[in-house]
Design a protein around this motif. Sequence first.
Motif, mmCIF file in Angstrom:
data_model
loop_
_atom_site.group_PDB
_atom_site.id
_atom_site.type_symbol
_atom_site.label_atom_id
_atom_site.label_comp_id
_atom_site.label_asym_id
_atom_site.label_seq_id
_atom_site.Cartn_x
_atom_site.Cartn_y
_atom_site.Cartn_z
ATOM 1 N N GLY A 122 -0.118 11.427 -6.766
ATOM 2 C CA GLY A 122 -1.555 11.653 -6.824
ATOM 3 C C GLY A 122 -2.259 11.429 -5.501
ATOM 4 N N TYR A 123 -1.526 11.036 -4.469
ATOM 5 C CA TYR A 123 -2.133 10.788 -3.162
ATOM 6 C C TYR A 123 -1.651 11.817 -2.145
ATOM 7 C CZ TYR A 123 -3.420 6.212 -5.074
ATOM 8 O OH TYR A 123 -3.948 5.212 -5.846
ATOM 9 N N ASP A 124 -2.503 12.057 -1.141
ATOM 10 C CA ASP A 124 -2.138 12.913 -0.020
ATOM 11 C C ASP A 124 -1.293 12.076 0.933
ATOM 12 O OD1 ASP A 124 -1.992 14.431 2.266
ATOM 13 O OD2 ASP A 124 -4.105 15.001 2.279
ATOM 14 N N ILE A 125 0.033 12.230 0.837
ATOM 15 C CA ILE A 125 0.949 11.341 1.559
ATOM 16 C C ILE A 125 0.785 11.479 3.071
ATOM 17 C CG2 ILE A 125 3.388 10.820 1.982
ATOM 18 C CD1 ILE A 125 3.939 11.685 -0.913
ATOM 19 N N GLU A 126 0.719 12.711 3.567
ATOM 20 C CA GLU A 126 0.613 12.919 5.018
ATOM 21 C C GLU A 126 -0.662 12.276 5.559
ATOM 22 O OE1 GLU A 126 0.560 16.580 8.296
ATOM 23 O OE2 GLU A 126 0.366 17.015 6.156
ATOM 24 N N ARG A 127 -1.757 12.485 4.860
ATOM 25 C CA ARG A 127 -3.038 11.930 5.300
ATOM 26 C C ARG A 127 -3.031 10.404 5.244
ATOM 27 N NH1 ARG A 127 -8.300 11.093 2.311
ATOM 28 N NH2 ARG A 127 -9.936 11.145 3.902
ATOM 29 N N THR A 128 -2.502 9.851 4.152
ATOM 30 C CA THR A 128 -2.503 8.401 3.977
ATOM 31 C C THR A 128 -1.638 7.718 5.024
ATOM 32 O OG1 THR A 128 -2.801 8.726 1.597
ATOM 33 C CG2 THR A 128 -2.127 6.541 2.325
ATOM 34 N N GLU A 129 -0.455 8.257 5.277
ATOM 35 C CA GLU A 129 0.431 7.647 6.276
ATOM 36 C C GLU A 129 -0.195 7.713 7.667
ATOM 37 O OE1 GLU A 129 4.122 9.677 5.702
ATOM 38 O OE2 GLU A 129 4.826 8.244 4.189
ATOM 39 N N ALA A 130 -0.875 8.821 7.959
ATOM 40 C CA ALA A 130 -1.544 8.944 9.264
ATOM 41 C C ALA A 130 -2.689 7.937 9.374
ATOM 42 C CB ALA A 130 -2.068 10.365 9.452
ATOM 43 N N PHE A 131 -3.422 7.762 8.288
ATOM 44 C CA PHE A 131 -4.527 6.797 8.281
ATOM 45 C C PHE A 131 -3.995 5.379 8.477
ATOM 46 C CE2 PHE A 131 -7.243 3.767 6.055
ATOM 47 C CZ PHE A 131 -8.481 4.034 6.619
ATOM 48 N N LEU A 132 -2.905 5.037 7.788
ATOM 49 C CA LEU A 132 -2.342 3.692 7.910
ATOM 50 C C LEU A 132 -1.819 3.430 9.316
ATOM 51 C CD1 LEU A 132 -0.469 3.343 4.478
ATOM 52 C CD2 LEU A 132 -2.633 2.282 5.154
ATOM 53 N N ASP A 133 -1.311 4.469 9.985
ATOM 54 C CA ASP A 133 -0.857 4.310 11.367
ATOM 55 C C ASP A 133 -2.018 3.923 12.280
ATOM 56 O OD1 ASP A 133 1.755 4.838 10.804
ATOM 57 O OD2 ASP A 133 1.694 6.948 11.407
ATOM 58 N N ILE A 134 -3.209 4.413 11.953
ATOM 59 C CA ILE A 134 -4.405 4.059 12.731
ATOM 60 C C ILE A 134 -4.945 2.705 12.279
ATOM 61 C CG2 ILE A 134 -6.792 4.737 13.252
ATOM 62 C CD1 ILE A 134 -5.853 7.669 12.766
ATOM 63 N N PHE A 135 -4.859 2.441 10.986
ATOM 64 C CA PHE A 135 -5.439 1.217 10.428
ATOM 65 C C PHE A 135 -4.696 -0.040 10.876
ATOM 66 C CE2 PHE A 135 -5.055 -1.940 6.950
ATOM 67 C CZ PHE A 135 -6.364 -2.416 6.955
ATOM 68 N N VAL A 141 0.842 -1.201 0.000
ATOM 69 C CA VAL A 141 0.000 0.000 0.000
ATOM 70 C C VAL A 141 0.874 1.246 0.000
ATOM 71 C CG1 VAL A 141 -1.680 1.344 1.309
ATOM 72 C CG2 VAL A 141 -1.960 -1.138 1.114
ATOM 73 N N LYS A 142 1.897 1.248 0.830
ATOM 74 C CA LYS A 142 2.771 2.425 0.915
ATOM 75 C C LYS A 142 3.542 2.647 -0.379
ATOM 76 C CE LYS A 142 3.342 2.572 5.943
ATOM 77 N NZ LYS A 142 4.257 2.447 7.089
ATOM 78 N N SER A 143 3.868 1.556 -1.066
ATOM 79 C CA SER A 143 4.593 1.697 -2.339
ATOM 80 C C SER A 143 3.733 2.396 -3.390
ATOM 81 C CB SER A 143 5.043 0.326 -2.852
ATOM 82 O OG SER A 143 3.927 -0.452 -3.268
ATOM 83 N N LYS A 144 2.411 2.248 -3.283
ATOM 84 C CA LYS A 144 1.518 2.915 -4.243
ATOM 85 C C LYS A 144 1.548 4.430 -4.075
ATOM 86 C CE LYS A 144 -2.307 1.075 -5.722
ATOM 87 N NZ LYS A 144 -3.671 0.520 -5.841
ATOM 88 N N LEU A 145 1.929 4.890 -2.877
ATOM 89 C CA LEU A 145 2.002 6.335 -2.647
ATOM 90 C C LEU A 145 3.070 6.983 -3.508
ATOM 91 C CD1 LEU A 145 1.682 6.574 1.247
ATOM 92 C CD2 LEU A 145 -0.121 6.674 -0.460
ATOM 93 N N MET A 146 4.097 6.192 -3.845
ATOM 94 C CA MET A 146 5.208 6.736 -4.623
ATOM 95 C C MET A 146 4.803 7.034 -6.058
ATOM 96 S SD MET A 146 7.490 6.911 -2.333
ATOM 97 C CE MET A 146 6.164 7.147 -1.143
ATOM 98 N N ILE A 147 3.690 6.438 -6.502
ATOM 99 C CA ILE A 147 3.218 6.677 -7.874
ATOM 100 C C ILE A 147 2.792 8.128 -8.041
ATOM 101 C CG2 ILE A 147 1.484 5.998 -9.590
ATOM 102 C CD1 ILE A 147 1.385 3.269 -8.200
#
Length: 995
Positions: free
Chosen positions: A533-546, A525-531
């Motif tokens: 188009g994603y909000d990196i700060e928001r996504t990483e924070a969400f994954l920390d909760i997930f 999932v995190k590797s897809k962030l490198m493509i």
Amino acid sequence: MQLTTHPVIKWWNQFWKKKQVVDLSPTSLKVKQSQSEIDIPLETLINLSIEKGIFLYRLIVESEGNDVVILKGYRKSELMNFTQKTTDSLLLLVVSSDRWQSYQQSLEALNTKCCYLSSYEWQPIAVVYQLVCKLQNLGISADHLSNPLHKQVFEQAKLLSAESISELGRGIHNQQVAPLLASKFKVFFDEVEKNPLTDKQRIACVTNDDHNLVIAGAGTGKTATLVGKAGYLVESGIAKPENILMLAFGNKAAAEMNDRIKERIPSISQCLKASTFHALGNEVLAKHYGFKRSITPFTEQPFQFTQFIDDVLSERAENDFQFKLVHYFSSLSTPGKSALDFKSIEEYNEFLSSCRLITLNNEWVKSVGELRIANYLALNGIKYQYEADYKFKTRSVERRQYQPDFYLPDVELYIEYLGLDENNNTASYIDKDEYLASLEWKRDLHALKETNMLELYTYQLKRGQLQSSLKTALIDYEVISTPVEIELLFQKLKEENESQWQGFIDLLQRFLGLYKEGQFDINLVKSKLMIGGYDIERTEAFLDIFEPILTAYQEHLVNTESIDFSDMIAEATTIIENSYYHHYYTHILVDEFQDISGGRAKLLKALLASNVNIRLFAVGDDWQSIYRFNGADLALFTEFSKAFSPATAVQLDKTFRFNDKIHAVSSQFVMTNPAQIKKQIITHSHINSPAVRLVDIKIDMEKLKSITNIKQRKNQAYIVSLQRALATLNRSADKKGKVLSVLIIGRFRQENTPQLKDIDISQLPYTHLNVSFVTAHASKGLEADYVILFGIDTGSFPSIRENDELIDIVLPNKEHFTHGEERRLFYVALTRAKHFVYILFDGDKSSPFLSEMAKFGIQYVDNKLASQLAKWHCNQCRTGELRPFTTKYNKTLYKCSFAPACDTLLNSCKHCKSPLEAHAKGFRHCRGCGELEIGCLRCGIGTMVARCENDPNRETFYGCNRFRRGADDSCRENITIKSYELRIQTAAKLVKNKS
């Protein structure tokens, strides 16, 4: 036998302590040299050749998979004797092989063209050809073989060529075989279904490659083809019923498949049962563990699942985790988009209107970036003022008082959040020069007044660096942070924002389901962030909760000894990959393959790899792929040969459901997306009038002015329009003496459709109609005599509800074509009808899909009750729209909406009344139906029309329609039929190139 070097060479090698020994065993050549030892199996030999050196001879050994070995220093007689012994040993090996029977059978299948050959079945043909070539290189001919079978195979293989045994050769063979097999089983294909299968259905049934894709269309007989395939495999003796695995996506579809097989091929119905993917996974797990695993109650009770996630969040809400929750919930619940992400100010404002831009201090801010800055400051106990007046007066006639975005009074620091990218570019709709000039003024002001301004940028938000950049800057300015009491703030946020909290849990729940369905891991999932188009700060924070939620959920499944539906697929895949599942399947038949997900595709691949020569037969329609939100990956269908190779595709080309006019409209509409597979489909029935009618309810709204409430008037107008359409259809059914079916199709469920939520559709008083309501998604797989598409307004088709970009991370890649899936969903709704489609809409909010369809021409779409839909852009000024008006002679013309500034004036098409675009080459092209008019080159005004076409005594020619015998302004231009046809061809080519 050992090959002995010349005595001089032998002495030389001993003197220099070199070694060169060659031993011939019954199965191999062993070559030992000073630094190496090579074992060359005799079966891999390609060539043995003897060459003369300066004084002695050398042996050159060529074999498969090894470098050429050169052995020097031998007498010629020794080498000739050795090579003879070697070829004798090889020949003995060859003739003792048990493969000759399979070689003979494969060559017979090739020569008699009685079998469709897979790549596995093709291998013996390629192998025997290579064997014969090798034997011939070694001087072995058919005369050296004593067995008649060996001689026959040898002679047959000699006739082959490298091209004929290649993959291309296999393809050519199978193309020749397919029609022969279809003809051989003609009686079976005539009788297996109620109606004989079409030619393409028969070819699809006999096509038996490693992987087979049947590309269907709406109503082309997908189920009939699957039943025909299963029956053919048994009828031809290729497989037994128990060797065939039929897979569907739902219990209902599997049950329908079983009923169909029981009805049409009862002899195999006891041994051949269609199954779902989940049932297959469950069976694999049961056989592996020796018992059926329990399914978690969360699958049936989603509210229990919601409560579970809520409990986990509350239990783990300690200091660090609690801070993550508060930070995400207060600052990151809104995607990090900025003005730079939108093409127009209208789109950006629409996005902002959907955001909750309220800070922890209860202030409304103007952007997502400002929200994150404000809440970071608030969470860290840093006092700030939002858009407070600058401490020095700056207002003038030209400027208002300067108000920086943030002011930190304790350290007298101003913060400006700037809408710039890395290259100092603004959004396209913002004046860059003016913006940069304003920024320069601010910098100069702070420098002049000796105040501090911290600059933060939009690109930092996009990169996920906004918070870290702010934190670093505050440290540099020695700003003291005093984090607030998180526990109280957490409880306050949760209690005061109950619906948002529930929405957050729903997001976690859906993300978890798709995460497991797609068989993801966190790193993937995190590797897809490198493509991008994603909000990196928001996504990483969400994954920390997930991650803790995922861990707790998996622990719950282990503790309760249960699984979910995703585990059925994933665990079954692992069991099969590790060779722990034994089965007798030789053919896997899959329905609705356009809905395949990545997880299910992995299961299929594991099954296909579990035994040799298992075939895949997949049937589907990419035009009806509408389940990406559930993980369906359309690329697995449209790029089938990339995922499953080698592969053969067959297109079904005849629909039995609807007429040619519904097909023309629906296919033209869906193929606007260039990513869809192009299909040439013919229809069983043809009509001479349009089969789609657009109905604008505004006509009825005008008649209901007595209802003062606009919303109520609109709802009533919809009901009136619906009742009129049903009454018309009821009269038509009455004339036919039948009870006909009507599907009312809406974008959302009936209870969520305001106009229909209090109406019992089944009780409507139309005695000759069987009326029901379904959503567009639920309509898939259904058909009716008539369809009424209800409420086709902006926001319904295409839907404005987009996935949260967090969900997009665990879904297949997005399409590049805007609203691709919504377009396919609309196609599905259109193609449920057999005879006619009504489309009801509000002209003030009509779907852009309808504006597109209205331009197809009145021979396809009846838009008399919605004429304002067909909007044409002016090609002269490129900004205005062409608007129709009627002259006093009742002729329709078009002029630009910017007239008289733009002087465009166009005639209308005599067929569909759309605008006729004049071309410099002397023809006019209808922008609606595509009709071509050949203009008169002499007068430049008239149109060339056929003359004397009904006079048997005169040859037909084309003359100007402005010819008037005896008139002063008459035009006498005329051309031959050949010249006219040439001009038509030229015009058609120019139009095609332009489009």
